[in-house]
Design a protein around this motif. Structure first.
Motif, PDB file in Angstrom:
ATOM      1  N   ALA A  72     -27.263 -29.820   1.659  1.00 25.78           N
ATOM      2  CA  ALA A  72     -27.995 -28.548   1.695  1.00 25.78           C
ATOM      3  C   ALA A  72     -27.274 -27.532   2.577  1.00 25.78           C
ATOM      4  CB  ALA A  72     -29.413 -28.771   2.189  1.00 25.78           C
ATOM      5  N   GLY A  73     -26.827 -27.973   3.764  1.00 18.68           N
ATOM      6  CA  GLY A  73     -26.156 -27.060   4.679  1.00 18.68           C
ATOM      7  C   GLY A  73     -24.864 -26.514   4.109  1.00 18.68           C
ATOM      8  N   LEU A  74     -24.073 -27.382   3.470  1.00 18.76           N
ATOM      9  CA  LEU A  74     -22.803 -26.940   2.897  1.00 18.76           C
ATOM     10  C   LEU A  74     -23.026 -25.981   1.739  1.00 18.76           C
ATOM     11  CD1 LEU A  74     -19.699 -27.189   2.675  1.00 18.76           C
ATOM     12  CD2 LEU A  74     -20.066 -29.135   1.148  1.00 18.76           C
ATOM     13  N   GLY A 103     -18.294 -20.527  -4.598  1.00 17.26           N
ATOM     14  CA  GLY A 103     -18.740 -20.150  -3.259  1.00 17.26           C
ATOM     15  C   GLY A 103     -20.051 -20.833  -2.924  1.00 17.26           C
ATOM     16  N   ASN A 104     -20.707 -20.350  -1.858  1.00 14.61           N
ATOM     17  CA  ASN A 104     -22.030 -20.887  -1.531  1.00 14.61           C
ATOM     18  C   ASN A 104     -23.051 -20.376  -2.542  1.00 14.61           C
ATOM     19  OD1 ASN A 104     -22.994 -18.260  -0.495  1.00 14.61           O
ATOM     20  ND2 ASN A 104     -21.571 -18.655   1.189  1.00 14.61           N
ATOM     21  N   LEU A 105     -24.272 -20.841  -2.429  1.00 19.71           N
ATOM     22  CA  LEU A 105     -25.270 -20.524  -3.453  1.00 19.71           C
ATOM     23  C   LEU A 105     -25.525 -19.028  -3.565  1.00 19.71           C
ATOM     24  CD1 LEU A 105     -27.882 -23.400  -2.945  1.00 19.71           C
ATOM     25  CD2 LEU A 105     -25.838 -23.338  -4.385  1.00 19.71           C
ATOM     26  N   PRO A 131     -17.962 -24.644  -0.885  1.00 15.06           N
ATOM     27  CA  PRO A 131     -18.489 -25.983  -1.201  1.00 15.06           C
ATOM     28  C   PRO A 131     -17.741 -26.691  -2.320  1.00 15.06           C
ATOM     29  CG  PRO A 131     -20.271 -24.404  -0.946  1.00 15.06           C
ATOM     30  CD  PRO A 131     -19.002 -23.618  -0.973  1.00 15.06           C
ATOM     31  N   GLN A 132     -17.050 -25.926  -3.202  1.00 17.67           N
ATOM     32  CA  GLN A 132     -16.368 -26.539  -4.331  1.00 17.67           C
ATOM     33  C   GLN A 132     -15.187 -27.408  -3.894  1.00 17.67           C
ATOM     34  OE1 GLN A 132     -17.415 -23.286  -4.312  1.00 17.67           O
ATOM     35  NE2 GLN A 132     -19.168 -23.814  -5.613  1.00 17.67           N
ATOM     36  N   GLN A 133     -14.761 -27.308  -2.631  1.00 20.74           N
ATOM     37  CA  GLN A 133     -13.746 -28.226  -2.113  1.00 20.74           C
ATOM     38  C   GLN A 133     -14.263 -29.659  -2.172  1.00 20.74           C
ATOM     39  OE1 GLN A 133     -12.543 -27.371   1.914  1.00 20.74           O
ATOM     40  NE2 GLN A 133     -11.496 -29.343   2.175  1.00 20.74           N
TER      41      GLN A 133
END
Length: 471
Positions: free
Chosen positions: A127-129, A172-174, A136-138
């Motif tokens: 959730a945090g990532l 990217g992030n959400l 996050p796609q890393q």
């Protein structure tokens, strides 16, 4: 079979023959119901058309956890750390906690742990990532939003070599993914200029708030378990609709008929709580996810107000798709026709009233209330105002029809009228048989008669059940 669903067996007589009636209820425990001798992997099926299709591993997993509150979003992401956070977004998130006097801040600097953004070992949670990460796609290459614009009404239509008119992979992030997806969708939808007072604004054919809510629901409620991490969120833009599909069925035993109950049942509780404190942008008020159960009802109301069909949710075992129609007041021909009738500064509700009068032959305050959700008395006042403007006429049945300057009809139109009666609806094929005219030649004649208020259509133009009555 295991587990055995609740079922009832009755004997009865049908047309003189003895038959056995078996009524099987949906499972109220985790499934799937499978054929025990061959095992769950080979013995689990779903019915698709007239064939039995073996369930995928993801579908089996979804049914095994249907009545379980999963904690996937709390799991640590191996090899991650606070260095993988987006510092600017994390700072904005913390500032919001400060402004709301959140107790999670405490007197020390362990707020990341208390908000379940990090674990006790310093790794980021899923959730945090996803919510605050820089990329996050890393760690999850397929946790993306794939926006594709198709040239027709279906994927890869026959007769064209073009697979996509536009495509955008949103990473990217959400928050960043949703923002990129919104930009890609807006780039491929129509807009109409609406005048409000002394100024004007461009209005998207599908309300932006509906699209944002649908995308926010997709990233919040999708399944982030290991099996589902290979699945992307798909946004498919067709000529007549937008479909947003997220991996994972309805969580926590929620049933399709309860989507509008106003009760939030998040699959990802930690992520849900984090997204409640992530603001959209400076241009858009609010946060990424309210998580209070009002989002879907709000989507329904906004679509009605825009003169569009309400969202259509298609629920599968391992996915949820929301279908948003593009057939509203912003259709090019409809928009031009409304400007001719009302000028350029008409309201959505006025436009809806005229479209209903045109498509159905007549509109009532109840019709308008059902479509927009507004009070019946307010809708009656609006219709009366359109009568005063000479746009509509009111008949003895308190129905409002499009005003026409003349009731004179051509010989061809009279032949069509003679083939229609006031009591039994007739289809265009039946009219063609009676008049000897082709369906293609009848359509413009019928359209003109409906607009003139001489004929009433029983269904919208796109319906196969459309028939006609003499007004």
């Amino acid at each position: 079979m295991e587990p055995v669903p609740h079922h009832e067996i009755h004997e009865m007589t049908v047309d003189g023959a003895e038959v056995v009636l078996v009524s099987v209820s949906p499972l109220s425990v985790n499934g799937p119901c499978y054929y025990l001798p061959v095992g769950i992997t080979n013995g689990s099926f779903k019915r698709v058309g007239d064939e039995d299709r073996k369930l995928s591993h993801l579908e089996i997993y979804e049914l095994q956890n249907r009545f379980v509150q999963t904690k996937t979003d709390r799991n640590p992401v191996p090899d991650s750390s606070i260095d993988d956070l987006n510092n600017q977004l994390a700072a904005s998130f913390k500032q919001r906690l400060i402004e709301s006097n959140s107790r999670s801040l405490g007197t020390d600097d362990n707020w990341l742990l208390r908000k379940n953004i990090t674990t006790s070992k310093g790794e980021l949670t899923i959730a945090g990532l996803l919510a605050l990460g820089s990329y996050p796609q890393q760690f999850f290459p397929r946790v993306i939003i794939d926006v594709a614009v198709h040239p027709g009404l279906h994927k890869s239509p026959i007769g064209t070599s073009i697979r996509f008119e536009d495509r955008k992979i949103c990473e990217g992030n959400l928050l960043e993914m949703v923002q990129e997806a919104m930009s890609a969708i807006k780039r491929n939808l129509r807009v109409r200029r609406v005048v409000e007072g002394l100024s004007g604004k461009d209005v998207l054919e599908i309300p932006e708030e509906v699209l944002r809510e649908a995308l926010a629901n997709a990233v919040l409620h999708r399944d982030y378990s290991e099996l589902a991490q290979n699945e992307a969120i798909h946004v498919d833009i067709y000529k007549d609709r937008v479909e947003i599909t997220s991996p994972g069925g309805l969580p926590n035993g929620k049933r399709p008929e309860s989507i509008l109950d106003g009760y939030s049942e998040p699959r990802n509780r930690v992520l849900s709580r984090i997204l409640m404190d992530i603001p959209w942008t400076h241009e858009v008020q609010g946060v990424l996810a309210e998580s209070n159960g009002t989002g879907v009802p709000r989507m329904f109301n906004l679509m009605r107000e825009a003169g569009l069909p309400v969202p259509n949710f298609k629920i599968d075992i391992s996915s949820v798709t929301v279908e948003l129609s593009r057939h509203g007041l912003l259709d090019a021909q409809t928009s031009e026709w409304l400007v001719e009738k009302l000028g350029s500064d008409f309201s959505n509700t006025q436009g809806i009233a005229l479209v209903l009068a045109k498509e159905l032959g007549a509109v009532t305050s109840r019709d308008l209330r059902n479509q927009t959700g507004h009070d019946s008395e307010d809708m009656r006042s609006l219709l009366d105002a359109l009568v005063d403007r000479g746009v509509l006429n009111q008949n003895l049945q308190n129905q409002y029809q499009l005003a026409t300057s003349s009731v004179n009809v051509t010989q061809s139109e009279q032949e069509v009228l003679d083939a229609i009666n006031k009591t039994t609806p007739v289809t265009i094929r039946e009219i063609a048989t009676k008049t000897g005219k082709t369906a293609s030649s009848l359509r413009p004649l019928l359209r003109g008669l409906v607009e003139a208020g001489l004929v009433v259509a029983t269904a919208p133009p796109s319906s196969r059940n459309r028939a006609y009555l003499k007004a």
